[in-house]
Design an enzyme around this catalytic site. Structure first.
Site, mmCIF file in Angstrom:
data_model
loop_
_atom_site.group_PDB
_atom_site.id
_atom_site.type_symbol
_atom_site.label_atom_id
_atom_site.label_comp_id
_atom_site.label_asym_id
_atom_site.label_seq_id
_atom_site.Cartn_x
_atom_site.Cartn_y
_atom_site.Cartn_z
ATOM 1 C CG ASP A 95 -5.391 2.417 0.582
ATOM 2 O OD1 ASP A 95 -6.351 1.676 0.354
ATOM 3 O OD2 ASP A 95 -4.337 2.023 1.124
ATOM 4 C CG HIS A 133 -9.336 0.377 -1.403
ATOM 5 N ND1 HIS A 133 -8.866 0.161 -0.124
ATOM 6 C CD2 HIS A 133 -10.697 0.388 -1.296
ATOM 7 C CE1 HIS A 133 -9.880 0.049 0.703
ATOM 8 N NE2 HIS A 133 -10.998 0.186 0.017
ATOM 9 C CG ASP A 193 -6.078 -2.398 3.035
ATOM 10 O OD1 ASP A 193 -5.079 -2.274 3.757
ATOM 11 O OD2 ASP A 193 -6.515 -1.476 2.315
ATOM 12 C CG HIS A 196 -3.932 -1.483 -1.972
ATOM 13 N ND1 HIS A 196 -4.973 -2.285 -2.417
ATOM 14 C CD2 HIS A 196 -4.465 -0.684 -1.020
ATOM 15 C CE1 HIS A 196 -6.076 -1.983 -1.762
ATOM 16 N NE2 HIS A 196 -5.799 -1.007 -0.909
ATOM 17 C CG MET A 222 -8.341 7.337 2.088
ATOM 18 S SD MET A 222 -7.541 7.339 3.712
ATOM 19 C CE MET A 222 -6.696 5.765 3.659
ATOM 20 C CG MET A 251 -11.154 3.466 1.299
ATOM 21 S SD MET A 251 -10.076 3.330 2.737
ATOM 22 C CE MET A 251 -8.514 3.074 1.922
ATOM 23 C CG MET A 281 -11.828 -2.220 4.480
ATOM 24 S SD MET A 281 -10.205 -1.787 3.791
ATOM 25 C CE MET A 281 -9.441 -0.900 5.165
ATOM 26 C CB SER A 288 -0.917 0.011 1.220
ATOM 27 O OG SER A 288 -1.590 1.248 1.300
#
Length: 216
Positions: free
Chosen positions: A35, A66, A175, A33, A37, A68, A137, A8
């Site tokens: 993330d 990913h 994750d 990965h 957000m 979020m 998660m 990540s």
């Protein structure tokens, strides 16, 4: 089959992102990965498309994106334009999940769906045959370095049963809190892919750490 490892980027040193990505390229990591957000769906803001575009130019590994965020469906075409391999959206963020999964596939990407720790596996009963991956998660989303939620082991087992019984080809990704103690247990329970942030980027020998995770 080796465990798929997807480090990540959230845990990387952003002052030296170039060298961090060079390490990932050299390593045995399977994917990277990312993330994303928005400070709305989760209580943190990470990075957006300027960073994603720069990473996509430098990274030689498939991108595991990913989201979020609220309304991830608004960014399907932009994500496809990056050359992303996987676009992963939260079940809790998508009112019309089946449509979103279809649109991700139509854009040429694999479709992943994510469940928060308190969301039951049963929410996937009617979508499991349409997705390429399910991300569980194992911490509450929003921040790296959190303590692993123990119930995740049983949740992986439930998800593995659902996949096997339905004939789905979906992979299971985990994750949060992945490290030397939790990783073997997750793989034994049925996980296919491990996302590791702090454990990889905080390691004195990150490439070796990635290799050890793959060997599980």
């Amino acid at each position: 089959m080796a465990t798929i490892v997807s480090p990540s980027l959230l845990a990387a040193d952003f002052l030296h992102l170039d060298s961090e990505l060079e390490m990932i390229n050299r390593s045995e990591a399977d994917w990277l990965h990312l993330d994303v957000m928005d400070g709305v769906f989760v209580p943190n803001i990470s990075f957006g498309f300027p960073v994603l575009e720069a990473v996509a130019k430098k990274c030689t590994k498939p991108l595991d994106v990913h989201y979020m965020i609220v309304h991830p469906e608004h960014y399907i075409q932009q994500t496809a334009k990056l050359g992303a391999m996987m676009m992963n959206v939260h079940v809790e963020a998508c009112t019309h999940l089946h449509r979103t999964v279809q649109e991700i596939h139509q854009a040429g990407m694999k479709a992943g769906v994510t469940l928060n720790p308190a969301s039951p596996v049963s929410l996937l009963d009617d979508i499991i045959g349409d997705v390429d991956m399910v991300l569980l998660m194992s911490v509450n989303p929003g921040f790296g370095g959190q303590k692993f939620i123990e119930n995740t082991i049983r949740k992986v087992q439930r998800l593995r049963r659902l996949i096997d019984e339905s004939g789905s080809k979906a992979l299971i990704e985990i994750d949060g809190g992945v490290q030397n103690e939790t990783a073997p247990r997750l793989v034994q329970a049925g996980a296919d892919i491990l996302v590791a942030g702090s454990y990889v980027f905080g390691s004195p020998t990150p490439e070796q750490t990635i290799s050890e995770l793959r060997a599980l």
